[in-house]
Design a protein around this motif. Structure first.
Motif, PDB file in Angstrom:
ATOM      1  N   HIS A 459       0.836  -1.207   0.000  1.00 18.81           N
ATOM      2  CA  HIS A 459       0.000   0.000   0.000  1.00 18.81           C
ATOM      3  C   HIS A 459       0.872   1.259   0.000  1.00 18.81           C
ATOM      4  O   HIS A 459       0.558   2.235  -0.704  1.00 18.81           O
ATOM      5  CB  HIS A 459      -0.920  -0.007   1.227  1.00 18.81           C
ATOM      6  CG  HIS A 459      -1.703   1.263   1.394  1.00 18.81           C
ATOM      7  ND1 HIS A 459      -2.672   1.665   0.506  1.00 18.81           N
ATOM      8  CD2 HIS A 459      -1.631   2.234   2.353  1.00 18.81           C
ATOM      9  CE1 HIS A 459      -3.181   2.825   0.897  1.00 18.81           C
ATOM     10  NE2 HIS A 459      -2.573   3.191   2.010  1.00 18.81           N
ATOM     11  N   GLN A 462       1.995   2.144  -3.420  1.00  9.96           N
ATOM     12  CA  GLN A 462       0.921   2.809  -4.168  1.00  9.96           C
ATOM     13  C   GLN A 462       0.787   4.271  -3.755  1.00  9.96           C
ATOM     14  O   GLN A 462       0.604   5.158  -4.602  1.00  9.96           O
ATOM     15  CB  GLN A 462      -0.399   2.074  -3.939  1.00  9.96           C
ATOM     16  CG  GLN A 462      -0.430   0.672  -4.539  1.00  9.96           C
ATOM     17  CD  GLN A 462      -1.689  -0.085  -4.172  1.00  9.96           C
ATOM     18  OE1 GLN A 462      -2.294   0.169  -3.123  1.00  9.96           O
ATOM     19  NE2 GLN A 462      -2.087  -1.005  -5.022  1.00  9.96           N
ATOM     20  N   VAL A 463       0.876   4.522  -2.457  1.00 11.18           N
ATOM     21  CA  VAL A 463       0.770   5.897  -1.947  1.00 11.18           C
ATOM     22  C   VAL A 463       1.910   6.748  -2.488  1.00 11.18           C
ATOM     23  O   VAL A 463       1.698   7.884  -2.940  1.00 11.18           O
ATOM     24  CB  VAL A 463       0.773   5.912  -0.397  1.00 11.18           C
ATOM     25  CG1 VAL A 463       0.934   7.333   0.136  1.00 11.18           C
ATOM     26  CG2 VAL A 463      -0.497   5.274   0.148  1.00 11.18           C
ATOM     27  N   TYR A 464       3.122   6.196  -2.468  1.00  8.68           N
ATOM     28  CA  TYR A 464       4.273   6.959  -2.958  1.00  8.68           C
ATOM     29  C   TYR A 464       4.127   7.264  -4.445  1.00  8.68           C
ATOM     30  O   TYR A 464       4.419   8.384  -4.890  1.00  8.68           O
ATOM     31  CB  TYR A 464       5.574   6.194  -2.704  1.00  8.68           C
ATOM     32  CG  TYR A 464       6.787   6.967  -3.182  1.00  8.68           C
ATOM     33  CD1 TYR A 464       7.333   7.986  -2.409  1.00  8.68           C
ATOM     34  CD2 TYR A 464       7.364   6.700  -4.431  1.00  8.68           C
ATOM     35  CE1 TYR A 464       8.426   8.717  -2.850  1.00  8.68           C
ATOM     36  CE2 TYR A 464       8.454   7.428  -4.881  1.00  8.68           C
ATOM     37  CZ  TYR A 464       8.985   8.432  -4.089  1.00  8.68           C
ATOM     38  OH  TYR A 464      10.049   9.168  -4.539  1.00  8.68           O
ATOM     39  N   ARG A 465       3.682   6.288  -5.228  1.00 12.65           N
ATOM     40  CA  ARG A 465       3.478   6.525  -6.663  1.00 12.65           C
ATOM     41  C   ARG A 465       2.502   7.668  -6.888  1.00 12.65           C
ATOM     42  O   ARG A 465       2.726   8.553  -7.725  1.00 12.65           O
ATOM     43  CB  ARG A 465       2.954   5.251  -7.340  1.00 12.65           C
ATOM     44  CG  ARG A 465       4.012   4.180  -7.557  1.00 12.65           C
ATOM     45  CD  ARG A 465       3.390   2.900  -8.095  1.00 12.65           C
ATOM     46  NE  ARG A 465       4.396   1.856  -8.316  1.00 12.65           N
ATOM     47  CZ  ARG A 465       4.124   0.567  -8.373  1.00 12.65           C
ATOM     48  NH1 ARG A 465       2.877   0.145  -8.217  1.00 12.65           N
ATOM     49  NH2 ARG A 465       5.097  -0.311  -8.577  1.00 12.65           N
ATOM     50  N   SER A 466       1.425   7.682  -6.144  1.00 15.52           N
ATOM     51  CA  SER A 466       0.414   8.739  -6.284  1.00 15.52           C
ATOM     52  C   SER A 466       0.999  10.101  -5.932  1.00 15.52           C
ATOM     53  O   SER A 466       0.752  11.097  -6.624  1.00 15.52           O
ATOM     54  CB  SER A 466      -0.797   8.443  -5.390  1.00 15.52           C
ATOM     55  OG  SER A 466      -1.429   7.249  -5.791  1.00 15.52           O
ATOM     56  N   GLN A 467       1.776  10.156  -4.850  1.00 10.66           N
ATOM     57  CA  GLN A 467       2.386  11.423  -4.432  1.00 10.66           C
ATOM     58  C   GLN A 467       3.384  11.912  -5.473  1.00 10.66           C
ATOM     59  O   GLN A 467       3.440  13.111  -5.779  1.00 10.66           O
ATOM     60  CB  GLN A 467       3.075  11.241  -3.080  1.00 10.66           C
ATOM     61  CG  GLN A 467       2.114  11.009  -1.928  1.00 10.66           C
ATOM     62  CD  GLN A 467       2.830  10.649  -0.635  1.00 10.66           C
ATOM     63  OE1 GLN A 467       4.022  10.309  -0.640  1.00 10.66           O
ATOM     64  NE2 GLN A 467       2.113  10.703   0.480  1.00 10.66           N
ATOM     65  N   ILE A 469       3.427  11.234  -8.732  1.00 11.60           N
ATOM     66  CA  ILE A 469       2.703  11.683  -9.921  1.00 11.60           C
ATOM     67  C   ILE A 469       2.059  13.043  -9.673  1.00 11.60           C
ATOM     68  O   ILE A 469       2.055  13.917 -10.554  1.00 11.60           O
ATOM     69  CB  ILE A 469       1.648  10.634 -10.342  1.00 11.60           C
ATOM     70  CG1 ILE A 469       2.362   9.386 -10.906  1.00 11.60           C
ATOM     71  CG2 ILE A 469       0.683  11.199 -11.373  1.00 11.60           C
ATOM     72  CD1 ILE A 469       1.443   8.206 -11.159  1.00 11.60           C
ATOM     73  N   SER A 470       1.527  13.241  -8.481  1.00 13.54           N
ATOM     74  CA  SER A 470       0.909  14.536  -8.148  1.00 13.54           C
ATOM     75  C   SER A 470       1.929  15.662  -8.227  1.00 13.54           C
ATOM     76  O   SER A 470       1.652  16.738  -8.770  1.00 13.54           O
ATOM     77  CB  SER A 470       0.299  14.488  -6.740  1.00 13.54           C
ATOM     78  OG  SER A 470      -0.782  13.603  -6.697  1.00 13.54           O
ATOM     79  N   GLN A 473       2.677  16.327 -11.871  1.00 11.23           N
ATOM     80  CA  GLN A 473       1.585  17.021 -12.561  1.00 11.23           C
ATOM     81  C   GLN A 473       1.426  18.470 -12.095  1.00 11.23           C
ATOM     82  O   GLN A 473       1.043  19.341 -12.882  1.00 11.23           O
ATOM     83  CB  GLN A 473       0.284  16.245 -12.368  1.00 11.23           C
ATOM     84  CG  GLN A 473       0.273  14.910 -13.114  1.00 11.23           C
ATOM     85  CD  GLN A 473      -0.987  14.108 -12.878  1.00 11.23           C
ATOM     86  OE1 GLN A 473      -1.604  14.196 -11.815  1.00 11.23           O
ATOM     87  NE2 GLN A 473      -1.364  13.306 -13.856  1.00 11.23           N
ATOM     88  N   LEU A 510       8.378   3.039  -9.188  1.00  5.96           N
ATOM     89  CA  LEU A 510       7.288   3.838  -9.759  1.00  5.96           C
ATOM     90  C   LEU A 510       6.654   3.174 -10.980  1.00  5.96           C
ATOM     91  O   LEU A 510       5.523   3.502 -11.343  1.00  5.96           O
ATOM     92  CB  LEU A 510       7.818   5.216 -10.158  1.00  5.96           C
ATOM     93  CG  LEU A 510       8.217   6.146  -9.012  1.00  5.96           C
ATOM     94  CD1 LEU A 510       9.010   7.332  -9.541  1.00  5.96           C
ATOM     95  CD2 LEU A 510       6.979   6.625  -8.258  1.00  5.96           C
TER      96      LEU A 510
END
Length: 588
Positions: A459, A462-467, A469-470, A473, A510
C-alpha cells in the motif's frame, strides 16, 4: 546389529553402548561427507556439460561463418557493421543486402567480441533455420533480416534459461517466449543468448558456470548488469539490437557502463510470458523487458515492431496499445523537469556534469526546464525497494543458491542475508550514529514479520506513486531529465555498492518508462574533480564509489530520460532530442 552385540560382549558393561554410538556417529559423518562430495561432483559435471555445450556451439558457428566466407569472399564486413539499424533495415527491405550476408557478418563479429569479453552464453543454431524461413516468406516484417541477441533468461525453444544457476541446467524451454515469437514474426533472427550474473541480482556480470563478462572498451571494468552480456556484445559491435530485462536498473546500468541507448518500458507494455526468473511472484516492483542498441531510432523501431497485433493476441494481458509514431516524431517543445542528484547517493562529477550540459542544450533548443526534486529517496530505497526483495529476510534468496557454487559477486549479499534478523537489527542500531545510510540498508534486509506488514508495504508503494505523480503534474512536466549511475566501475566494485543504484531503482518502484542516452565521455577535468569527491556521508560506500570510477577517462557518460507510465513513445522522443543535441560531445 551383530557387530554392536559383539562389541558389547568384548567391552566392559556400559562401554559397548558408548562405542556403538561413536561408531554410528562416525558412520553418519562419513555418509554426510560422501553425500557432499557426490553433490559437488554432480555440480561439477553439470557445469562441465554446460560449458562443453557452449563451446561446441561456438565451434559450430565458427565453421558456419568460415563456410560462408569461402562461398562469399567479397563481403564488405566493416561497411555492414557500421550501418545504423534504420539504414541496415532499409537495405534489407529493398534487397541490396541479403539477410544471409548480414547474419553471418554479425555471427563473425560476435565470435570476436566474446573471445575478448566472454559475453555470450550460447549461440542459437536455429538462427540458420529462421534465416531460411524468412527467405521463403513473402511478407517482410519490420525487423526483416535483423540479427537480434537476447538475454539468458528470455525463453527460446530448445535452450536453457539459466540465470547463472545450477538448478536451471536441467530445464530446456519447450517453446519460445512471446517476445521471441513476435521478433521472429517480424522477420528478426535471434542468434545469441548473452551472459548474466548469478541469480540476476547484481549489476556486475559473472556466474560460476559461464564465467565473468568483461567490458569491451576496458577489460579491467565491468559491463554492468544484469543485462551485462548484452551490453558487452552490442558495445563491442557483435550485435545491432538486443533484448534485456530491468528490475532495478538491469537495462539502464549496462547501457550506461557501455555507452549504449537502453529503454526500460512500463513493465506491462511488453509481454513477460516465457521469461524465467530465479524468484517468481515479486509484483510490488515489477520486471520489464526492453531493447538495447547503439541509437534511439533503433529502440523506437524495435518497440514499433513488438507492439503489434501478434503480441496482443499471444498475450492478452498486454494492453493493446500500438506504437504512437506521431508522438515519437513530434517536435513540440517540452516542459522538462530536471535534477542532478537524488540526495541519497551523489554520483561522480562527470555524471552530474552530463545532466547540467544536457539541460543547457535543451534550454537553448527552446525547451522549458524546471527544477524537480524526487521526494524521499532514502525511504524509497530502503523501505520500498529493498524490503520488496528481502521481505523474508533473504530466505528465498539463500534457498535459490542452495546447491550452487556461490559466485564471489554475491558473497557480500549472501553474508548479509545469513545474519539472523535480531543481529541485523542490533548491528543497524550500532551503525546508525556512524554510518546511517548503511544502518538503514541493513535494517531493511531484516524483512517483514506478518502478512499485514506485507500488505501495508504494498500500500505504501501505491501511496508513494500517487504522491510522485501529483508532484509531477503540479509542475506540469512532460518528461524528466536526471542522472544515472556511471561511468563503468572497475570489476569487483558493483558487489560492494548495491545501494548505489538509487538513480535507476526509483523508476522500477514507480513503474515509469525510463531510458538512458550517451551524451559525453569522462574528461581529465572530471578526473581531477573526482579527487575532491566526498559523497554525502563519508562512509565506506562513498569511498568505494570514488575508487570504482577512478581512472575512467574516455569512458562513456550518459543521462537518464523519464516519462509517465505508458508513455514510452514520449520517453523515446525525449531521448532522441537529447541524442541529437549531444552529438559532438559523446564518445564514438
Amino acid at each position: 546389529m551383530i557387530q554392536q552385540q559383539q562389541l558389547r560382549q568384548l567391552l566392559p558393561e556400559g562401554k559397548g553402548d558408548t562405542c556403538a554410538a561413536l561408531a554410528l556417529l562416525g558412520g553418519s559423518v562419513a555418509a554426510l561427507g560422501l553425500w557432499k562430495w557426490l553433490g559437488k561432483k554432480s555440480i561439477q559435471k553439470k557445469m562441465e556439460e554446460a560449458q562443453k555445450t557452449r563451446d561446441e556451439g561456438l565451434e559450430k558457428m565458427a565453421k558456419a561463418v568460415q563456410q560462408f566466407r569461402e562461398q562469399v569472399p567479397s563481403v564488405q564486413r566493416d561497411a555492414i557493421l557500421s550501418l545504423p539499424l534504420l539504414e541496415l533495415s532499409a537495405r534489407l527491405q529493398e534487397g541490396s543486402l541479403s539477410p544471409r550476408t548480414v547474419l553471418y557478418t554479425y555471427l563473425e563479429k560476435a565470435l570476436e567480441v566474446t573471445q575478448q569479453t566472454n559475453c555470450l552464453r550460447h549461440f542459437i543454431p536455429e538462427c540458420e533455420e529462421q534465416l531460411q524461413e524468412i527467405e521463403r516468406r513473402m511478407e517482410k516484417g519490420l525487423l526483416y533480416g535483423i540479427p537480434v541477441s537476447i538475454k539468458d533468461h528470455i525463453g527460446h525453444k530448445g535452450h536453457l534459461a539459466t540465470c547463472g544457476l545450477m538448478q536451471c541446467l536441467d530445464t530446456v524451454m519447450e517453446e519460445d517466449s512471446v517476445l521471441v515469437k513476435v521478433l521472429k514474426r517480424q522477420g528478426a533472427i535471434p542468434f545469441a543468448m548473452t551472459n548474466v550474473p548469478q541469480s540476476l541480482f547484481s549489476y556486475e556480470c559473472s556466474n560460476p558456470i559461464f564465467g565473468q563478462t568483461l567490458h569491451p572498451l576496458d577489460p579491467r571494468r565491468s559491463p554492468g548488469g544484469s543485462s551485462g552480456g548484452e551490453g558487452a556484445l552490442i558495445a563491442g559491435g557483435g550485435s545491432i539490437l538486443g533484448m534485456g530485462s530491468d528490475m532495478g536498473g538491469s537495462i539502464r546500468l549496462p547501457s550506461s557502463f557501455c555507452g549504449l541507448c537502453g529503454l526500460k518500458p512500463t513493465a506491462e507494455r511488453l509481454s513477460l510470458s516465457g521469461m524465467t526468473g530465479p524468484v517468481s511472484g515479486i509484483l510490488a516492483v515489477p520486471c520489464a523487458l526492453g531493447p538495447m542498441a547503439r541509437d534511439v531510432d533503433s529502440l523506437a523501431l524495435c518497440m514499433k515492431a513488438l507492439l503489434c497485433q501478434e503480441m496482443f493476441q499471444l498475450d492478452p494481458s498486454v494492453p493493446p496499445i500500438p506504437f504512437n509514431e506521431e508522438v515519437y516524431s513530434s517536435s513540440t517543445p517540452l516542459r522538462v523537469g530536471y535534477y542532478d542528484t537524488d540526495s541519497y547517493f551523489p554520483l561522480p562529477p562527470c555524471m552530474r556534469r552530463a545532466v547540467k550540459e544536457t539541460r543547457s542544450a535543451l534550454q537553448a533548443a527552446g525547451h522549458q526546464l524546471v527544477p524537480f526534486s524526487p521526494p524521499r529517496i532514502p525511504y524509497v530505497m530502503n523501505e520500498l525497494f529493498m524490503k520488496t526483495f528481502f521481505a523474508d529476510g533473504g530466505r528465498a534468496f539463500l534457498d535459490m543458491l542452495t546447491g550452487n557454487i556461490v559466485d564471489p559477486i554475491l558473497k557480500p549479499l549472501v553474508n548479509s542475508c545469513k545474519m539472523p534478523r535480531l543481529v541485523k537489527k542490533l548491528l543497524a542500531l550500532l551503525l546508525k550514529p556512524l554510518f546511517p545510510r548503511l544502518a538503514d540498508y541493513l535494517s531493511s534486509m531484516a524483512g517483514m514479520r506478518s502478512v499485514q506488514e506485507m500488505w501495508d508495504h504494498q500500500h505504501q508503494i501505491q501511496v508513494y506513486r500517487s504522491q510522485f505523480i501529483s508532484q509531477w503534474q503540479e509542475l506540469q512536466l512532460a518528461v524528466v531529465l536526471c542522472p544515472v549511475l556511471g561511468p563503468a566501475f572497475a570489476t569487483g566494485y558493483p558487489r560492494k555498492l548495491l545501494g548505489a543504484i538509487s538513480s535507476t531503482m526509483l523508476y522500477n518502484v514507480l513503474n515509469f518508462p525510463a531510458g538512458v542516452v550517451p551524451v559525453s565521455s569522462v574528461t581529465e577535468a572530471d578526473e581531477e574533480e573526482l579527487k575532491l569527491y566526498k559523497g554525502c556521508c563519508d562512509d565506506p560506500w562513498d569511498r568505494a564509489l570514488k575508487q570504482a570510477v577512478s581512472g575512467a577517462v574516455g569512458m562513456p557518460v550518459v543521462v537518464q530520460c523519464v516519462a509517465l507510465p505508458w508513455q514510452e513513445e514520449l520517453c523515446l522522443r525525449f531521448m532522441k532530442e537529447v541524442e541529437t543535441l549531444s552529438r559532438g560531445r559523446r564518445v564514438p
